[in-house]
Design a protein around this motif. Sequence first.
Motif, PDB file in Angstrom:
ATOM      1  N   THR A 159       0.822  -1.213   0.000  1.00  0.00           N
ATOM      2  CA  THR A 159       0.000   0.000   0.000  1.00  0.00           C
ATOM      3  C   THR A 159       0.853   1.258   0.000  1.00  0.00           C
ATOM      4  O   THR A 159       0.646   2.169  -0.809  1.00  0.00           O
ATOM      5  CB  THR A 159      -0.918   0.008   1.242  1.00  0.00           C
ATOM      6  OG1 THR A 159      -1.843  -1.060   1.133  1.00  0.00           O
ATOM      7  CG2 THR A 159      -1.668   1.320   1.345  1.00  0.00           C
ATOM      8  N   TRP A 160       1.808   1.335   0.910  1.00  0.00           N
ATOM      9  CA  TRP A 160       2.613   2.550   1.022  1.00  0.00           C
ATOM     10  C   TRP A 160       3.583   2.712  -0.133  1.00  0.00           C
ATOM     11  O   TRP A 160       3.956   3.838  -0.478  1.00  0.00           O
ATOM     12  CB  TRP A 160       3.327   2.575   2.370  1.00  0.00           C
ATOM     13  CG  TRP A 160       2.391   2.904   3.478  1.00  0.00           C
ATOM     14  CD1 TRP A 160       1.607   2.037   4.190  1.00  0.00           C
ATOM     15  CD2 TRP A 160       2.074   4.214   3.978  1.00  0.00           C
ATOM     16  NE1 TRP A 160       0.830   2.713   5.104  1.00  0.00           N
ATOM     17  CE2 TRP A 160       1.107   4.044   5.008  1.00  0.00           C
ATOM     18  CE3 TRP A 160       2.519   5.490   3.677  1.00  0.00           C
ATOM     19  CZ2 TRP A 160       0.576   5.126   5.718  1.00  0.00           C
ATOM     20  CZ3 TRP A 160       2.001   6.568   4.381  1.00  0.00           C
ATOM     21  CH2 TRP A 160       1.043   6.385   5.386  1.00  0.00           C
ATOM     22  N   LEU A 161       3.982   1.605  -0.746  1.00  0.00           N
ATOM     23  CA  LEU A 161       4.811   1.692  -1.940  1.00  0.00           C
ATOM     24  C   LEU A 161       4.021   2.300  -3.091  1.00  0.00           C
ATOM     25  O   LEU A 161       4.485   3.226  -3.775  1.00  0.00           O
ATOM     26  CB  LEU A 161       5.327   0.303  -2.321  1.00  0.00           C
ATOM     27  CG  LEU A 161       6.249   0.222  -3.539  1.00  0.00           C
ATOM     28  CD1 LEU A 161       7.523   1.033  -3.316  1.00  0.00           C
ATOM     29  CD2 LEU A 161       6.599  -1.243  -3.846  1.00  0.00           C
ATOM     30  N   SER A 162       2.817   1.812  -3.316  1.00  0.00           N
ATOM     31  CA  SER A 162       1.961   2.381  -4.369  1.00  0.00           C
ATOM     32  C   SER A 162       1.586   3.823  -4.041  1.00  0.00           C
ATOM     33  O   SER A 162       1.540   4.681  -4.932  1.00  0.00           O
ATOM     34  CB  SER A 162       0.691   1.537  -4.530  1.00  0.00           C
ATOM     35  OG  SER A 162       0.990   0.235  -4.975  1.00  0.00           O
ATOM     36  N   ASN A 204      -0.628  -5.572  -9.658  1.00  0.00           N
ATOM     37  CA  ASN A 204      -1.476  -4.725 -10.486  1.00  0.00           C
ATOM     38  C   ASN A 204      -1.550  -3.303  -9.935  1.00  0.00           C
ATOM     39  O   ASN A 204      -1.542  -2.312 -10.681  1.00  0.00           O
ATOM     40  CB  ASN A 204      -2.861  -5.336 -10.561  1.00  0.00           C
ATOM     41  CG  ASN A 204      -3.729  -4.742 -11.649  1.00  0.00           C
ATOM     42  OD1 ASN A 204      -4.907  -5.034 -11.748  1.00  0.00           O
ATOM     43  ND2 ASN A 204      -3.181  -3.891 -12.510  1.00  0.00           N
ATOM     44  N   SER A 205      -1.611  -3.160  -8.612  1.00  0.00           N
ATOM     45  CA  SER A 205      -1.709  -1.835  -8.002  1.00  0.00           C
ATOM     46  C   SER A 205      -0.448  -1.021  -8.246  1.00  0.00           C
ATOM     47  O   SER A 205      -0.508   0.179  -8.536  1.00  0.00           O
ATOM     48  CB  SER A 205      -1.961  -1.969  -6.503  1.00  0.00           C
ATOM     49  OG  SER A 205      -0.885  -2.650  -5.870  1.00  0.00           O
ATOM     50  N   LEU A 206       0.715  -1.650  -8.133  1.00  0.00           N
ATOM     51  CA  LEU A 206       1.971  -0.940  -8.361  1.00  0.00           C
ATOM     52  C   LEU A 206       2.122  -0.564  -9.834  1.00  0.00           C
ATOM     53  O   LEU A 206       2.675   0.489 -10.160  1.00  0.00           O
ATOM     54  CB  LEU A 206       3.153  -1.801  -7.920  1.00  0.00           C
ATOM     55  CG  LEU A 206       4.519  -1.127  -7.948  1.00  0.00           C
ATOM     56  CD1 LEU A 206       4.557   0.073  -7.012  1.00  0.00           C
ATOM     57  CD2 LEU A 206       5.623  -2.116  -7.579  1.00  0.00           C
ATOM     58  N   GLU A 207       1.628  -1.407 -10.718  1.00  0.00           N
ATOM     59  CA  GLU A 207       1.655  -1.093 -12.145  1.00  0.00           C
ATOM     60  C   GLU A 207       0.881   0.188 -12.430  1.00  0.00           C
ATOM     61  O   GLU A 207       1.362   1.063 -13.172  1.00  0.00           O
ATOM     62  CB  GLU A 207       1.059  -2.256 -12.932  1.00  0.00           C
ATOM     63  CG  GLU A 207       0.977  -2.023 -14.432  1.00  0.00           C
ATOM     64  CD  GLU A 207       0.204  -3.113 -15.139  1.00  0.00           C
ATOM     65  OE1 GLU A 207       0.724  -3.649 -16.128  1.00  0.00           O
ATOM     66  OE2 GLU A 207      -0.922  -3.426 -14.702  1.00  0.00           O
ATOM     67  N   ILE A 208      -0.290   0.330 -11.846  1.00  0.00           N
ATOM     68  CA  ILE A 208      -1.112   1.523 -12.049  1.00  0.00           C
ATOM     69  C   ILE A 208      -0.418   2.760 -11.502  1.00  0.00           C
ATOM     70  O   ILE A 208      -0.333   3.796 -12.174  1.00  0.00           O
ATOM     71  CB  ILE A 208      -2.481   1.336 -11.369  1.00  0.00           C
ATOM     72  CG1 ILE A 208      -3.240   0.163 -12.002  1.00  0.00           C
ATOM     73  CG2 ILE A 208      -3.306   2.613 -11.435  1.00  0.00           C
ATOM     74  CD1 ILE A 208      -4.429  -0.299 -11.191  1.00  0.00           C
ATOM     75  N   ALA A 209       0.105   2.665 -10.287  1.00  0.00           N
ATOM     76  CA  ALA A 209       0.727   3.819  -9.641  1.00  0.00           C
ATOM     77  C   ALA A 209       1.988   4.261 -10.362  1.00  0.00           C
ATOM     78  O   ALA A 209       2.221   5.469 -10.556  1.00  0.00           O
ATOM     79  CB  ALA A 209       1.045   3.478  -8.178  1.00  0.00           C
ATOM     80  N   SER A 239      13.073   7.640 -13.507  1.00  0.00           N
ATOM     81  CA  SER A 239      13.895   6.435 -13.568  1.00  0.00           C
ATOM     82  C   SER A 239      13.359   5.342 -12.642  1.00  0.00           C
ATOM     83  O   SER A 239      13.168   4.188 -13.060  1.00  0.00           O
ATOM     84  CB  SER A 239      15.339   6.780 -13.185  1.00  0.00           C
ATOM     85  OG  SER A 239      16.150   5.620 -13.139  1.00  0.00           O
ATOM     86  N   VAL A 240      13.091   5.699 -11.397  1.00  0.00           N
ATOM     87  CA  VAL A 240      12.636   4.697 -10.422  1.00  0.00           C
ATOM     88  C   VAL A 240      11.253   4.168 -10.798  1.00  0.00           C
ATOM     89  O   VAL A 240      10.997   2.951 -10.749  1.00  0.00           O
ATOM     90  CB  VAL A 240      12.626   5.296  -9.006  1.00  0.00           C
ATOM     91  CG1 VAL A 240      12.045   4.310  -8.005  1.00  0.00           C
ATOM     92  CG2 VAL A 240      14.047   5.689  -8.590  1.00  0.00           C
ATOM     93  N   ALA A 241      10.347   5.076 -11.186  1.00  0.00           N
ATOM     94  CA  ALA A 241       9.000   4.635 -11.571  1.00  0.00           C
ATOM     95  C   ALA A 241       9.070   3.729 -12.797  1.00  0.00           C
ATOM     96  O   ALA A 241       8.350   2.717 -12.875  1.00  0.00           O
ATOM     97  CB  ALA A 241       8.115   5.846 -11.856  1.00  0.00           C
ATOM     98  N   VAL A 410      -3.246   2.170 -18.284  1.00  0.00           N
ATOM     99  CA  VAL A 410      -3.389   3.037 -19.460  1.00  0.00           C
ATOM    100  C   VAL A 410      -4.489   4.061 -19.239  1.00  0.00           C
ATOM    101  O   VAL A 410      -4.359   5.225 -19.639  1.00  0.00           O
ATOM    102  CB  VAL A 410      -3.687   2.186 -20.713  1.00  0.00           C
ATOM    103  CG1 VAL A 410      -3.924   3.085 -21.934  1.00  0.00           C
ATOM    104  CG2 VAL A 410      -2.529   1.236 -20.982  1.00  0.00           C
ATOM    105  N   LEU A 411      -5.567   3.662 -18.574  1.00  0.00           N
ATOM    106  CA  LEU A 411      -6.664   4.594 -18.326  1.00  0.00           C
ATOM    107  C   LEU A 411      -6.208   5.773 -17.466  1.00  0.00           C
ATOM    108  O   LEU A 411      -6.542   6.927 -17.764  1.00  0.00           O
ATOM    109  CB  LEU A 411      -7.823   3.873 -17.654  1.00  0.00           C
ATOM    110  CG  LEU A 411      -8.999   4.768 -17.240  1.00  0.00           C
ATOM    111  CD1 LEU A 411      -9.644   5.405 -18.462  1.00  0.00           C
ATOM    112  CD2 LEU A 411     -10.037   3.976 -16.442  1.00  0.00           C
ATOM    113  N   VAL A 412      -5.457   5.508 -16.401  1.00  0.00           N
ATOM    114  CA  VAL A 412      -5.034   6.609 -15.536  1.00  0.00           C
ATOM    115  C   VAL A 412      -4.089   7.551 -16.284  1.00  0.00           C
ATOM    116  O   VAL A 412      -4.138   8.778 -16.106  1.00  0.00           O
ATOM    117  CB  VAL A 412      -4.374   6.089 -14.241  1.00  0.00           C
ATOM    118  CG1 VAL A 412      -5.341   5.249 -13.443  1.00  0.00           C
ATOM    119  CG2 VAL A 412      -3.100   5.304 -14.514  1.00  0.00           C
ATOM    120  N   VAL A 413      -3.247   7.003 -17.145  1.00  0.00           N
ATOM    121  CA  VAL A 413      -2.358   7.854 -17.939  1.00  0.00           C
ATOM    122  C   VAL A 413      -3.165   8.678 -18.934  1.00  0.00           C
ATOM    123  O   VAL A 413      -2.861   9.849 -19.192  1.00  0.00           O
ATOM    124  CB  VAL A 413      -1.288   7.003 -18.653  1.00  0.00           C
ATOM    125  CG1 VAL A 413      -0.439   7.871 -19.586  1.00  0.00           C
ATOM    126  CG2 VAL A 413      -0.381   6.321 -17.639  1.00  0.00           C
TER     127      VAL A 413
END
Length: 531
Positions: A159-162, A204-209, A239-241, A410-413
């Motif tokens: 959670t806190w990572l995302s 999946n959550s980290l992918e979105i964030a 870079s990190v993201a 993709v939707l959030v972007v």
Amino acid sequence: MPKTRFSRRPRFNSHTSPDLGGPSPVKVLLVSWLLIGLLGSVWCFASPLMSVPDEPAHTIKAAAVARGQFLGNTTGTQGERLTVTVPGYIAALGDGVCFAARNAVTADCAPTIDATDRGPKEAATSAGNYNPFYYAVVGLGSRGLSGETALYAMRLISTWLSAFFLATVFAAAVSLRRHVLPLLAAAVVLTPAVLFLSAGINPNSLEIATAASLFMCLCSVLERSRRLETVRPQVWAVSVAGVFLANTRPVSLLWLAVTVAAAVLAYRWSALVRVLRYRANLLPIGVLALGCVFALFWLVTANSFESLLPGEPIPRGVAAVTMLDRTFEYVQEYVGIQGWLDTPPPVAVTYTWVTAAAVILLAGATARPVRGRWSVALLAAVLFLAPIALQAASSETVGWIWQGRYILAVLVVLLLACGIAARFVPFRWTQRTKSRLIWSLAAGVAAHVYFLLEGLRRYTVGLDGNRVNWTEMFTPQWQPPMTWQFLTLVYLAGLAVAAWCLYLLISNGTRPLRVAKVHEQPSREVQQTAP
């Protein structure tokens, strides 16, 4: 004094810039991280353990990676669950999903997790050959802890990572010269689905964030491509993201390429060239390149796509036409569907987010200058076509696999790209504007709380389609840690503070800054993109 293009337009004073005394991106980052992390933490405890889709498989994978097992034992058969060795209480997690896909069944059916069962046992996971990057971080929560404590620790780490990467979206947004609409788009991006998924053990959550973070931070860098010494933190954030995004799910490399292309289209290729040529950027760019190389190496050598569970084969043509027909049926999954796809969002919540997203999308699709729309067009095409292509490509092998959350990155972007494209739209601070903003924020808070309560009702007393049972929640069959009443109050308080902070950022971003002078010359990059 010679007149500049902006010297005849006092509205130059009306946008906030950190160069001109605007909000500090660092403060915005810290406050956003705290608030988003708090909201996600509420979901960590409000959702029963293993109630997020495929959470047992990902938990087993995380515990295995944390113990040095990056790849389980396999025979190479499509859809085979790989075998790993994990503590006994984790190996038995599959028994705790008795409520999955049965929204009338409360969470009290799940057996008690035996924290003393820490001996090594074999367990099968469908995520066995997934990239270990995400799991190595989340799996740390299972080291030195046991039972529910370990599982909640793993959830909180995820959670806190995302939340950190989602917070960088707001920090990068306020660094833009015109940040009102990008900020509003960032707020709309935080759908109930994003917060709900961030509270589970699932990459999946980290992918979105990280996709959202990569796009907005890269836009911040490109906007100041002629003053790159001022955006070194944003370069490292890119870079990190990018590294995390590339190493989340098998298809994430594609989303990374699309996200970078969309950001560049929103500005100019020359801006990207300046970023790549800047010597101080060589190290973060090299780190990003190495991360992508590792992701590609793992994808090829571990055959990550082989983890897809086989189902009844479907002809490609039939699958493509069916996906086309169901395109808009996935909207409720974009908003937020809880459990194992068994609890759709309340209609009022869906309407609230569809309305907000429609406003952002319309603003981006009709924005000036026209070149800003190219990124919107690219992302809209990917959002529409990628699900059809990906489902059709695998339908004859594994059958029907698609879920709406697979394309949320993709939707959030896309929503953020609309905010970037429309950021030059005049946004004047009037009493009417103030009222509209307040009511919109209130509606968003109410929708988030309603969505949480619907999930709590589903797990405390179950959903009965024949009657309304809200009052029965005060005599629940199952209670989350700290009770559902306390979690709801914390969630409401966190949302209220977040809405107030957003209100302050937007109101400050639409008022003239006394330190800004009409004769100040904006950067050439802003001149090129201004209408």
